[in-house]
Design a protein around this motif. Structure first.
Motif, short mmCIF file in Angstrom:
data_model
loop_
_atom_site.label_atom_id
_atom_site.label_comp_id
_atom_site.label_asym_id
_atom_site.label_seq_id
_atom_site.Cartn_x
_atom_site.Cartn_y
_atom_site.Cartn_z
N GLY A 89 47.58 -10.42 86.58
CA GLY A 89 48.00 -11.50 85.60
C GLY A 89 49.04 -12.29 85.91
O GLY A 89 49.08 -12.81 87.17
N VAL A 90 49.80 -12.74 84.75
CA VAL A 90 51.07 -13.53 85.16
C VAL A 90 52.23 -13.13 85.67
O VAL A 90 52.64 -11.69 85.34
CB VAL A 90 51.38 -14.50 83.62
CG1 VAL A 90 50.05 -15.21 83.37
CG2 VAL A 90 51.82 -13.80 82.92
N PRO A 91 53.06 -13.74 86.35
CA PRO A 91 54.22 -13.02 86.87
C PRO A 91 55.27 -12.74 85.59
O PRO A 91 55.08 -13.26 84.47
CB PRO A 91 54.99 -13.88 87.82
CG PRO A 91 53.86 -14.87 88.09
CD PRO A 91 53.01 -14.98 86.77
N PHE A 92 56.18 -11.84 85.90
CA PHE A 92 56.97 -11.18 84.63
C PHE A 92 57.81 -12.53 84.03
O PHE A 92 58.33 -12.28 83.01
CB PHE A 92 57.47 -10.00 84.76
CG PHE A 92 56.60 -8.71 84.79
CD1 PHE A 92 56.26 -8.50 83.50
CD2 PHE A 92 56.25 -7.84 85.85
CE1 PHE A 92 55.20 -7.35 83.61
CE2 PHE A 92 55.60 -6.96 85.53
CZ PHE A 92 55.05 -6.72 84.55
N ASP A 93 58.24 -13.44 85.11
CA ASP A 93 59.15 -14.32 84.59
C ASP A 93 58.33 -15.59 83.52
O ASP A 93 58.82 -16.46 83.24
CB ASP A 93 59.90 -15.02 85.70
CG ASP A 93 58.97 -15.94 86.79
OD1 ASP A 93 57.79 -15.78 86.42
OD2 ASP A 93 59.41 -16.23 87.67
N GLN A 94 57.32 -15.14 83.24
CA GLN A 94 56.45 -16.12 82.48
C GLN A 94 55.82 -15.43 81.16
O GLN A 94 55.10 -15.89 80.54
CB GLN A 94 55.29 -16.55 83.11
CG GLN A 94 55.62 -17.62 84.43
CD GLN A 94 54.34 -18.18 85.34
OE1 GLN A 94 53.14 -18.15 84.63
NE2 GLN A 94 54.61 -18.37 86.26
N VAL A 95 56.24 -14.25 80.93
CA VAL A 95 55.98 -13.27 80.02
C VAL A 95 56.17 -13.64 78.62
O VAL A 95 55.49 -13.37 77.55
CB VAL A 95 56.09 -11.68 80.11
CG1 VAL A 95 57.33 -11.55 79.88
CG2 VAL A 95 54.98 -10.74 79.38
N PHE A 96 57.39 -14.51 78.65
CA PHE A 96 58.02 -14.87 77.05
C PHE A 96 58.00 -16.39 77.13
O PHE A 96 58.43 -17.08 78.37
CB PHE A 96 59.32 -14.30 77.07
CG PHE A 96 59.38 -12.84 77.10
CD1 PHE A 96 58.89 -12.14 75.93
CD2 PHE A 96 60.13 -12.09 78.00
CE1 PHE A 96 59.06 -10.65 76.01
CE2 PHE A 96 60.29 -10.77 78.06
CZ PHE A 96 59.76 -10.14 76.88
N SER A 97 57.70 -16.97 76.13
CA SER A 97 57.44 -18.37 76.04
C SER A 97 58.87 -19.03 76.02
O SER A 97 59.65 -18.48 75.81
CB SER A 97 56.76 -18.99 74.79
OG SER A 97 57.40 -18.42 73.44
N GLU A 98 58.50 -20.36 76.44
CA GLU A 98 59.97 -21.19 76.36
C GLU A 98 60.65 -21.05 74.93
O GLU A 98 61.66 -21.09 74.83
CB GLU A 98 59.59 -22.54 76.74
CG GLU A 98 59.39 -22.48 78.30
CD GLU A 98 60.79 -22.28 79.21
OE1 GLU A 98 61.94 -22.48 78.77
OE2 GLU A 98 60.38 -21.75 80.31
N GLU A 99 59.53 -21.17 73.89
CA GLU A 99 60.19 -21.26 72.44
C GLU A 99 61.09 -19.93 72.28
O GLU A 99 62.09 -20.00 71.76
CB GLU A 99 59.23 -21.36 71.72
CG GLU A 99 59.39 -21.43 70.23
CD GLU A 99 58.23 -21.44 69.23
OE1 GLU A 99 58.58 -21.65 67.98
OE2 GLU A 99 57.06 -21.63 69.69
N MET A 100 60.40 -18.68 72.85
CA MET A 100 61.26 -17.66 72.75
C MET A 100 62.56 -17.61 73.30
O MET A 100 63.50 -16.90 72.77
CB MET A 100 60.30 -16.33 73.05
CG MET A 100 59.11 -15.81 72.10
SD MET A 100 58.39 -14.54 72.84
CE MET A 100 56.81 -14.47 71.18
N LEU A 101 62.56 -18.11 74.51
CA LEU A 101 63.58 -18.07 75.28
C LEU A 101 64.68 -19.11 74.68
O LEU A 101 65.80 -18.70 75.25
CB LEU A 101 63.42 -18.40 76.63
CG LEU A 101 62.43 -17.49 77.55
CD1 LEU A 101 62.34 -17.86 78.79
CD2 LEU A 101 63.12 -16.05 77.73
#
Length: 341
Positions: free
Chosen positions: A303-315
């Motif tokens: 799937g996607v790398p783990f540094d992309q698992v949370f959205s920019e909005e969440m971060l």
């Protein structure tokens, strides 16, 4: 070998186990002040080791001091602070130092994350938690969280009762990476939120960069579904789940049981990791990431790398510290997947 699915597990954890498991996680089971490697460019790291060694020495002195006698006066042990607070960013070794303090202190003693402590109060009830922990010499709280006012007040009240009963405290939290230049940002928040307890804590600033990222690449590229399945099939103690299914399953398992969910697991395999859109789901994933990291479980995923698992909005939101910590830990575990199979 046939991997099992975490989604098939529904662990039941008695309150007694929650108390018995209040020890440093396996990753930190053998650490010491001597095994901590300070960054030579960060004097605050050396100072923190020295202060914590002195704090531990005071606790050891208290445990060996002779009891007061009717026929003999004994000098009281040095008062010192009731608590120390380690203030710093991600990956500077705060948990290593906190666990080292725990190992250097005589028992009875307890070590747990803020979340585990709130779960313990929920399982035992407030008064029983006070009674149980009041018999301890030291309580270490890792990852103290300030984003839930209700839990913060609950834990602050609990700590106040424990201090009254002579329990020494040590805690860590995280300063946001972009706030590291603002001095005591996290310490100020922490001391304000614990209100009456503030005077009991000595804050220790620990500067430095995330050791997990020193000279290391960012999130490794994900595997294919076929590669994940194949590696899981040849790995003893492997769990294999769809990322979507696992996230749904976490919604019906209490976070206090996520550790038990991983009993006997030696490696985690996930298919189809993708960005998490829902805040509640994301927070459950944070707790699972913490428990996997505690147990040093390599994570092999597609799937996607783990540094992309949370959205920019969440971060950018109120739970940013939690999400950044989870990314840091998931990336570290993903790197460890190269050792599997």
């Amino acid at each position: 070998m046939t991997p099992f699915a975490l989604t098939d597990r529904r662990p039941v954890v008695p309150a007694e186990r929650l108390v018995a498991e209040m020890v440093p996680p396996p990753r930190f089971s053998d650490v010491s002040f001597g095994s901590y490697l300070p960054d030579r460019t960060q004097p605050s790291q050396y100072e923190a080791v020295q202060v914590l060694e002195e704090f531990a020495a005071g606790l050891n002195h208290a445990s060996t001091a002779p009891k007061r006698s009717w026929f003999r006066r004994t000098a009281p042990a040095p008062a010192g602070p009731s608590g120390v607070y380690l203030d710093g960013g991600y990956g500077v070794g705060k948990t290593h130092l906190l666990a080292s303090l725990w190992h250097a202190t005589p028992g009875p003693k307890a070590f747990g994350t803020f979340v585990e402590l709130t779960n313990l109060v929920g399982a035992l009830g407030f008064q029983q938690a006070v009674q149980t922990l009041s018999g301890h010499r030291l309580l270490c709280i890792d990852e103290f969280e300030l984003d839930d006012p209700g839990d913060t007040v609950l834990v602050s009240t609990l700590l106040g009762r424990l201090v009254e009963n002579g329990v020494k405290l040590a805690a860590t939290s995280n300063t946001l990476p972009d706030k590291l230049g603002e001095g005591r940002f996290a310490a100020t928040d922490f001391l304000r939120e614990i209100q009456g307890l503030a005077a009991h804590f000595r804050p220790l600033r620990i500067d430095g960069q995330d050791y997990r990222h020193r000279g290391l690449p960012e999130a490794p590229p994900p595997y294919t579904d076929e590669a994940v399945d194949a590696a899981a099939g040849r790995t003893a103690g492997a769990s294999l789940d769809s990322f979507d299914d696992l996230l749904k399953h976490l919604s019906v398992v209490h976070p206090s049981r996520y550790g038990a969910l991983l009993d006997d697991v030696r490696a985690v395999f996930l298919r189809g990791v993708k960005p998490v859109e829902d805040q509640s789901t994301a927070l459950r994933l944070v707790v699972l990431a913490d428990r996997m990291y505690d147990r040093e479980l390599p994570v092999t995923a597609s799937g996607v790398p783990f540094d992309q698992v949370f959205s920019e909005e969440m971060l950018r939101g109120g739970y940013r510290k939690k999400y950044l910590r989870a990314v840091s830990r998931l990336v570290a575990l993903a790197r460890d997947s190269a050792k599997v199979g």
